[in-house]
Enzyme design. Structure first.
Site, PDB file in Angstrom:
ATOM      1  CG  PHE A 122      36.708  41.019 -30.545  1.00  0.00           C
ATOM      2  CD1 PHE A 122      36.037  40.515 -29.440  1.00  0.00           C
ATOM      3  CD2 PHE A 122      37.459  42.169 -30.396  1.00  0.00           C
ATOM      4  CE1 PHE A 122      36.114  41.160 -28.214  1.00  0.00           C
ATOM      5  CE2 PHE A 122      37.548  42.818 -29.173  1.00  0.00           C
ATOM      6  CZ  PHE A 122      36.873  42.310 -28.080  1.00  0.00           C
ATOM      7  CB  ILE A 156      34.525  43.605 -37.955  1.00  0.00           C
ATOM      8  CG1 ILE A 156      33.953  44.840 -37.240  1.00  0.00           C
ATOM      9  CG2 ILE A 156      34.413  42.370 -37.090  1.00  0.00           C
ATOM     10  CD1 ILE A 156      34.758  45.288 -36.016  1.00  0.00           C
ATOM     11  CG  HIS A 339      64.993  41.954 -52.186  1.00  0.00           C
ATOM     12  ND1 HIS A 339      65.107  41.590 -50.870  1.00  0.00           N
ATOM     13  CD2 HIS A 339      64.684  40.818 -52.865  1.00  0.00           C
ATOM     14  CE1 HIS A 339      64.854  40.291 -50.741  1.00  0.00           C
ATOM     15  NE2 HIS A 339      64.603  39.796 -51.937  1.00  0.00           N
ATOM     16  CD  GLU A 364      44.318  41.947 -31.339  1.00  0.00           C
ATOM     17  OE1 GLU A 364      44.042  42.291 -30.176  1.00  0.00           O
ATOM     18  OE2 GLU A 364      43.685  41.065 -31.956  1.00  0.00           O
TER      19      GLU A 364
END
Length: 388
Positions: A122, A156, A339, A364
């Site tokens: 996309f 991309i 940790h 997004e």
């Protein structure tokens, strides 16, 4: 079409086994080499992961939004690079054609995307255009029976592997906003299309991104998705709403995995003569993490069900993506803290998952873009109620 309960249960069980037996054991190798073994990619194809959401008539499973997020909860438990390999086919690299493509475009591309023989990508983001999809500068000029595309797309996902690019380009220079943007299906190997070098990233090794460059790239008019100019922004928004729920689900899956790692380490590690898990300050980390992961899960499922019911879920998708991506970042950070010094050492995976999780707050649509979407929608609703 929704799966029956037995089929859905079997699918999720198969995915969980694949994650536990194939993906998680390969994480260290992928992080070190920046390559997902071809044997794993072949297994992904065989399991149908590339076609989870492709329509059944084109060889996919045709999962509903709710079914998709349930599957991604499981797949998201592995390092995010694995999901990224097939996610563009499941989501943004295929959905534009599946939703708005012409019958000819669907017949040509969807079967190959569903099988994984063709990788979709996309191409929206540009060097100076990120989350503002309406400001696309890449142009597509009509020339007879063709369009000539010029511009550069940046960051991309899966571009180095893609055989098909869904490209957002401006077809009407007079329209400065979203109305002038159209979507095109451009095949790899088209003269004038070239790729930049893969980027070296902070995390998510094995998932590859690069620039996609168009220099007088000539494509036939039949490459215009849907056959109508000016619909690209609308197509992008349909794809991004769905994609944001997918990403939110991936954040939930990774949160669950990190919580499992965090608590298991704390139960097995002893300090001051007793397990770390007995210390209340660390127990607060566990409880906060579980509550946040559970809240994110509920948000994603609720929004997915609303989308399946035909409701507009732009706000809900933004809420889910924002909350889940911020939550997984906090959970990953707590895991490193639990940790201690081991959290900074690569062998224990905490530092890798911390770096992997960071990207979720960016792509997004960044957290800040989600905030703007949510706030604008609330203000619009208020004005309508007040008659303003």
């Amino acid at each position: 079409m929704a799966l029956d309960a037995d089929t859905q249960s079997q699918l999720l069980e198969t995915i969980r086994s694949f994650v536990d037996e194939r993906l998680i054991p390969a994480e260290a190798e992928v992080a070190e080499t920046d390559v997902i073994p071809e044997s794993i990619v072949a297994d992904m194809r065989a399991l149908g992961l590339f076609g989870l959401t492709a329509p059944e008539e084109f060889g996919g499973l045709g999962l509903t939004m709710e079914e998709e997020v349930l599957a991604i909860f499981e797949l998201g438990r592995a390092a995010p690079a694995f999901r990224s390999m097939f996610a563009t086919n499941v989501g943004i690299g295929m959905q534009g054609i599946a939703i708005d493509g012409t019958p000819e475009q669907k017949a040509k591309y969807l079967p190959r995307l569903a099988s994984g023989d063709l990788i979709g990508s996309f191409a929206l983001t540009e060097p100076e255009v990120g989350s503002d999809a309406g400001s696309v500068r890449t142009t597509a000029r009509r020339d007879g029976d063709d369009y000539v595309i010029n511009g550069t797309k940046r960051f991309i996902t899966n571009a180095p592997h893609a055989g098909l690019f869904t490209v957002m380009a401006r077809t009407d220079p007079a329209q400065k906003g979203a109305a002038g943007v159209s979507a095109f299906a451009v095949e790899r190997g088209t003269p004038g299309l070239s790729l930049g070098k893969p980027e070296k990233k902070m995390g998510q090794q094995g998932a590859h991104v690069c620039d996609v460059i168009f220099e007088d790239c000539r494509v036939p008019a039949t490459a215009l998705i849907g056959g109508v100019e000016g619909q690209g922004f609308k197509t992008a928004m349909k794809v991004l709403d769905k994609g944001r729920l997918h990403i939110a689900a991936a954040c939930v899956g990774l949160s669950d995995r990190i919580i499992e790692d965090m608590v298991a380490y704390a139960v097995g590690r002893r300090q001051f003569g007793r397990p770390l898990a007995d210390f209340q300050l660390l127990q607060a980390f566990f409880a906060d993490s579980k509550a946040e992961a559970y809240a994110a899960r509920c948000m994603v499922i609720d929004a997915a069900r609303k989308r399946d019911a035909g409701q507009n879920v732009s706000v809900e998708a933004s809420c889910a993506k924002m909350f889940a991506s911020e939550a997984v970042g906090r959970i990953a950070d707590r895991n490193v803290q639990v940790h201690g010094g081991m959290g900074y050492i690569r062998e224990y995976r905490a530092e890798q998952l911390f770096r992997d999780a960071r990207l979720f707050r960016i792509y997004e649509g960044t957290t800040q873009i989600q905030q703007i979407i949510i706030a604008k929608a609330l203000a619009t609703d208020a004005r309508e109620r007040l008659g303003m």
